[in-house]
Design an enzyme around this catalytic site. Structure first.
Site, mmCIF file in Angstrom:
data_model
loop_
_atom_site.group_PDB
_atom_site.id
_atom_site.type_symbol
_atom_site.label_atom_id
_atom_site.label_comp_id
_atom_site.label_asym_id
_atom_site.label_seq_id
_atom_site.Cartn_x
_atom_site.Cartn_y
_atom_site.Cartn_z
ATOM 1 N N ASN A 192 0.829 -1.225 0.000
ATOM 2 C CA ASN A 192 0.000 0.000 0.000
ATOM 3 C C ASN A 192 0.859 1.269 0.000
ATOM 4 O OD1 ASN A 192 -2.597 1.566 2.040
ATOM 5 N ND2 ASN A 192 -2.484 1.465 -0.166
ATOM 6 N N CYS A 203 3.021 1.724 -3.160
ATOM 7 C CA CYS A 203 3.372 1.968 -4.572
ATOM 8 C C CYS A 203 2.136 1.878 -5.472
ATOM 9 C CB CYS A 203 4.436 0.984 -5.054
ATOM 10 S SG CYS A 203 6.014 1.133 -4.176
ATOM 11 N N ARG A 204 1.681 0.659 -5.762
ATOM 12 C CA ARG A 204 0.623 0.491 -6.778
ATOM 13 C C ARG A 204 -0.761 0.923 -6.304
ATOM 14 N NH1 ARG A 204 1.946 -5.637 -7.601
ATOM 15 N NH2 ARG A 204 2.447 -5.256 -5.405
ATOM 16 N N SER A 205 -1.184 0.461 -5.126
ATOM 17 C CA SER A 205 -2.589 0.750 -4.769
ATOM 18 C C SER A 205 -2.836 2.214 -4.388
ATOM 19 C CB SER A 205 -3.130 -0.224 -3.714
ATOM 20 O OG SER A 205 -2.440 -0.142 -2.509
ATOM 21 N N ASP A 250 5.084 -5.276 -9.546
ATOM 22 C CA ASP A 250 5.481 -4.481 -8.387
ATOM 23 C C ASP A 250 6.698 -3.630 -8.767
ATOM 24 O OD1 ASP A 250 6.206 -3.503 -5.967
ATOM 25 O OD2 ASP A 250 6.167 -5.432 -4.932
HETATM 26 P P1 4NP Z 1 3.311 -2.164 -3.435
HETATM 27 O O1 4NP Z 1 4.902 -2.302 -3.486
HETATM 28 O O2 4NP Z 1 2.773 -3.526 -3.038
HETATM 29 O O3 4NP Z 1 2.942 -1.795 -4.830
HETATM 30 O O4 4NP Z 1 3.022 -1.087 -2.406
HETATM 31 C C1 4NP Z 1 5.673 -2.799 -2.418
HETATM 32 C C2 4NP Z 1 6.060 -1.947 -1.425
HETATM 33 C C3 4NP Z 1 6.852 -2.407 -0.389
HETATM 34 C C4 4NP Z 1 7.248 -3.726 -0.374
HETATM 35 C C5 4NP Z 1 6.858 -4.580 -1.378
HETATM 36 C C6 4NP Z 1 6.052 -4.106 -2.404
HETATM 37 N N1 4NP Z 1 8.094 -4.201 0.685
HETATM 38 O O5 4NP Z 1 8.489 -5.379 0.606
HETATM 39 O O6 4NP Z 1 8.383 -3.459 1.616
#
Ligand code: 4NP
Length: 165
Positions: free
Chosen positions: A16, A18-20, A130
Site C-alpha cells: 500500500n 506503490c501500486r494501490s 510491483d
Molecule cells: P506495493 O509495493 O505492493 O505496490 O506497495 C511494495 C512496497 C513495499 C514492499 C513490497 C512491495 N516491501 O516489501 O516493503
C-alpha cells in the site's frame, strides 16, 4: 456494502505504498473527469502491514505529480475483514494479492474481487508488476496500466450500477 447511490472501490497491493495508492489517486482523478453520476467511495490498502501509517513511496508521489495527481496525503493501511462489507469492488494488482484477498474474504461476502487489468484489453499481461525494487520506468509503466484499467472500471461501474435506482 454501499447503497445504490454510492459505489465503493478498494484498491489492494502488497505494501500500500506503490501500486494501490497510485491506483487510488489515478482512479479518483479519472472519476472526477468522467460523467459518472454516482458517488464513488475510493480507498486503498495492503495485504501486508509493513508500511502501515507510511505515505506513498517518493517515486510514486513524483510520477503522480508529473500527471497532476497529488498522493502526499495518503497513508498506508492493511486490508481488514470489514472492507468486504464496505466496498463493492476490491481490486487486486497481481495474482498474489488476489489469492490473499480470496483467503481473507468472509464466506458470505458480496464484493467483486477482481484483478485490475481485467478491466482493460490494452495490455498482454494480467498483473501490474510491483515497481518497488526497480527504477522510475516501472512506476511510469504501472501508471499507464492503472490509467487504462481505471477507465475500464468506470465503464464497468456505469454498466452495473448506473441503471439501478
Ligand atoms: P506495493 O509495493 O505492493 O505496490 O506497495 C511494495 C512496497 C513495499 C514492499 C513490497 C512491495 N516491501 O516489501 O516493503
Amino acid at each position: 456494502m454501499s447503497d445504490h447511490r454510492e459505489v465503493g472501490v478498494l484498491f489492494v497491493c502488497l505494501g500500500n505504498i506503490c501500486r494501490s495508492p497510485s491506483a487510488e489517486g489515478i482512479f479518483r482523478h479519472c472519476v472526477e473527469n468522467s460523467n459518472l453520476q454516482l458517488k464513488v467511495k475510493i480507498d486503498s490498502a495492503g495485504t501486508a502491514n509493513y508500511h502501515s501509517g507510511d505515505p506513498p513511496d517518493s517515486r510514486a508521489i513524483s510520477v503522480a505529480a508529473t500527471r497532476g495527481i497529488d498522493l502526499n496525503n495518503l497513508r498506508a493501511r492493511q486490508v481488514r475483514r470489514s472492507d468486504f462489507q464496505q466496498f463493492d469492488y476490491i481490486i487486486a494488482m497481481d495474482r498474489h494479492n488476489y489469492s490473499d484477498l480470496i483467503s481473507l474474504a468472509p464466506r458470505d461476502h458480496r464484493c467483486r474481487i477482481q484483478l485490475f487489468l481485467d478491466f482493460t484489453d490494452n495490455w498482454s499481461e494480467r498483473e501490474i508488476p510491483d515497481p518497488y525494487y526497480g527504477g522510475p520506468q516501472g512506476f511510469e509503466r504501472a501508471f499507464d496500466m492503472i490509467t487504462d484499467a481505471s477507465n475500464g472500471l468506470i465503464k464497468d461501474i456505469k454498466k452495473n450500477f448506473e441503471m439501478i435506482e
